[in-house]
Write a protein that holds these residues in place. Structure first.
Motif, PDB file in Angstrom:
ATOM      1  N   THR A 394      34.409  45.647  22.082  1.00  0.00           N
ATOM      2  CA  THR A 394      33.533  44.480  22.222  1.00  0.00           C
ATOM      3  C   THR A 394      34.175  43.415  23.108  1.00  0.00           C
ATOM      4  N   TYR A 395      35.473  43.198  22.925  1.00  0.00           N
ATOM      5  CA  TYR A 395      36.176  42.224  23.763  1.00  0.00           C
ATOM      6  C   TYR A 395      36.120  42.637  25.233  1.00  0.00           C
ATOM      7  N   LEU A 396      36.378  43.907  25.501  1.00  0.00           N
ATOM      8  CA  LEU A 396      36.361  44.382  26.887  1.00  0.00           C
ATOM      9  C   LEU A 396      34.962  44.269  27.492  1.00  0.00           C
ATOM     10  N   VAL A 397      33.963  44.615  26.706  1.00  0.00           N
ATOM     11  CA  VAL A 397      32.586  44.523  27.204  1.00  0.00           C
ATOM     12  C   VAL A 397      32.216  43.081  27.523  1.00  0.00           C
ATOM     13  N   ASP A 398      32.625  42.157  26.665  1.00  0.00           N
ATOM     14  CA  ASP A 398      32.250  40.755  26.833  1.00  0.00           C
ATOM     15  C   ASP A 398      33.063  40.030  27.910  1.00  0.00           C
ATOM     16  N   ASN A 399      34.311  40.487  28.146  1.00  0.00           N
ATOM     17  CA  ASN A 399      35.211  39.697  28.995  1.00  0.00           C
ATOM     18  C   ASN A 399      35.751  40.422  30.220  1.00  0.00           C
ATOM     19  N   VAL A 400      35.673  41.736  30.251  1.00  0.00           N
ATOM     20  CA  VAL A 400      36.348  42.473  31.329  1.00  0.00           C
ATOM     21  C   VAL A 400      35.398  43.397  32.088  1.00  0.00           C
ATOM     22  N   LEU A 401      34.619  44.162  31.363  1.00  0.00           N
ATOM     23  CA  LEU A 401      33.816  45.197  31.998  1.00  0.00           C
ATOM     24  C   LEU A 401      32.563  44.623  32.642  1.00  0.00           C
ATOM     25  N   LEU A 402      32.084  45.347  33.647  1.00  0.00           N
ATOM     26  CA  LEU A 402      30.816  45.008  34.275  1.00  0.00           C
ATOM     27  C   LEU A 402      29.678  45.575  33.436  1.00  0.00           C
ATOM     28  N   PRO A 403      28.502  44.975  33.513  1.00  0.00           N
ATOM     29  CA  PRO A 403      27.391  45.455  32.689  1.00  0.00           C
ATOM     30  C   PRO A 403      26.936  46.841  33.116  1.00  0.00           C
ATOM     31  N   PRO A 404      26.264  47.552  32.223  1.00  0.00           N
ATOM     32  CA  PRO A 404      25.818  48.924  32.538  1.00  0.00           C
ATOM     33  C   PRO A 404      24.874  48.935  33.734  1.00  0.00           C
ATOM     34  N   ILE A 405      25.019  49.949  34.570  1.00  0.00           N
ATOM     35  CA  ILE A 405      24.090  50.194  35.664  1.00  0.00           C
ATOM     36  C   ILE A 405      23.729  51.668  35.657  1.00  0.00           C
ATOM     37  N   THR A 406      22.617  52.013  36.214  1.00  0.00           N
ATOM     38  CA  THR A 406      22.198  53.409  36.277  1.00  0.00           C
ATOM     39  C   THR A 406      22.709  54.045  37.564  1.00  0.00           C
ATOM     40  N   GLY A 407      22.839  55.354  37.527  1.00  0.00           N
ATOM     41  CA  GLY A 407      23.255  56.069  38.723  1.00  0.00           C
ATOM     42  C   GLY A 407      24.711  55.866  39.084  1.00  0.00           C
TER      43      GLY A 407
END
Length: 410
Positions: A394-407
């Motif tokens: 959750t921390y990585l999703v909120d602060n580090v990772l880019l949001p999901p994209i398709t393809g």
């Protein structure tokens, strides 16, 4: 003879009655005393540790309290929730910039202890050109690059049971080394080559569960070496038949047995730990090449993930016979990259390579039923998985990772 009077007879009866009562009381008190001094017959209940051989109760709920960090062949990391069909993909980051036009890839194994959550100071990513990237797990940034070898080929990483060290094996160079994750210093390093300079090709590296030894298959030396984790000395070895090519290894969670995949004759051998005494051999069905396996937590079965088939072969460790196969979804090219045990020991996670263009898949196998429980399609070609806590993901999703994209392709 003189007869006793009624008074005398009455007194005698009273005396006898009193004596009887006293005797009964003494017997009762003595019995109570003996019972108090005797050992209790109450049965004590001992709870099993996660690595014990106790079978998981069929009524116990599976442990789903983890997410997965999936590292792809081209250096992209993805956060995955494997337990939902609608939003598996939580976010991504291109942590290592590897060009798709060169053969160097994040392709081989990176193993945490079976059934454990990743909690090490650094993520250690092997790239099959001999490089190792040291990644900060909270920022997913490369903080250091290590050079173990200089040729394209197998390189793998295994975390120690306490996750304070990593062992690295690089096949082309013959190097096996241990890195201290507190200071990123080499604890020891050795090169396994023949007198003529030809590499023995250490194809894999695994820690025994007590952290005392490394188990390393030397493919071109046809040996499996038990190496002291403290100083790198070879303690024992299995000398296999010429051309058998010991390829991968995996110890059980009890630390009493190790399985060895043989690439030269498509078989899996089983040996005792730490003595490396032969216990049994299983020949794979025709056309199946063994590659990577894992023992179930109770040690009753070995789950073999072939290099060229979308199925898991279940081997009994009591008679070393194949008991069943678990069919996996159809993905081309066929073959599995890795298999491990999830935190909580409810599932085996299987990594299906697939391809760069069509993607791969993660499959969770329920260890109570030995059947497929969850399937997570990926648009990228996965290399290995690190199980992480929900809070970490959750921390990585909120602060580090880019949001999901398709393809998203690697």
């Amino acid at each position: 003879m003189k007869k006793r009077s009624k008074l005398e007879r009455g007194m005698s009866y009273k005396i006898l009655l009193l004596v009887g009562i006293v005797v009964i009381l003494l017997i009762g008190i003595g019995a109570a005393y003996i019972m108090m001094k005797s050992p209790s017959t109450t049965t004590s209940i001992t709870t099993s540790s996660p690595s014990s051989s106790a079978t998981v109760s069929s009524s116990s709920a599976p442990n789903n309290n983890f997410y997965l960090l999936v590292f792809t062949q081209k250096g992209i990391v993805q956060a995955i929730n494997p337990f939902t069909q609608t939003s598996n993909f939580l976010g991504f980051q291109h942590v290592v910039n590897i060009s798709t036009s060169v053969p160097q890839q994040v392709y081989y194994w990176d193993e945490v202890p079976a059934g454990e959550m990743f909690n090490a100071s650094y993520i250690v990513i092997p790239v099959n050109n001999g490089s190792v990237y040291i990644i900060n797990p909270t920022t997913l940034k490369v903080v250091e690059t290590l050079s173990v070898g200089n040729s394209v080929g197998f390189i793998g990483v295994a975390y120690s049971p306490n996750q304070q060290y990593v062992a690295i094996a690089d096949g082309p160079s013959g190097v096996v080394e241990i890195i201290n994750l507190k200071n990123l210093q080499v604890v020891w390093k050795d090169t396994f080559v023949s007198p003529t300079g030809k590499t023995y090709y250490p194809c894999d590296v695994r820690w025994t569960p007590n952290g005392e030894y490394l188990i390393v298959p030397m493919r071109f030396n046809n040996t499996v070496d038990l190496i002291s984790a403290s100083n790198g000395s070879v303690v024992k070895m299995v000398v296999a038949s010429l051309g058998s090519q010991p390829y991968m290894v995996s110890p059980n969670m009890q630390g009493t047995m190790v399985a060895v995949e043989y690439a030269g004759n498509d078989s899996v051998g089983f040996y005792s730990l730490p003595n490396l005494q032969y216990m049994g051999m299983v020949q794979m069905p025709s056309g199946i090449t063994p590659q990577r396996g894992v023992f179930t937590p109770n040690g009753q079965y070995y789950l073999e993930a072939p290099a060229n088939k979308n199925e898991v072969v279940v081997i009994s460790t009591s008679n070393f016979q194949i008991t069943q196969t678990i069919s996996l979804p159809s993905i081309n090219p066929q073959g599995l990259a890795d298999i491990g045990i999830t935190p909580g020991e409810s599932y085996a996670y299987v990594v299906m390579h697939g391809s760069v263009s069509s993607g791969g898949m993660i499959v969770l196998i329920n260890l109570q039923t030995l059947s497929v429980a969850y399937e997570v399609p990926l648009t990228t070609a996965p290399a290995f998985i690190l199980p992480v806590s929900v809070s970490t993901a959750t921390y990585l999703v909120d602060n580090v990772l880019l949001p999901p994209i398709t393809g998203l392709h690697c």
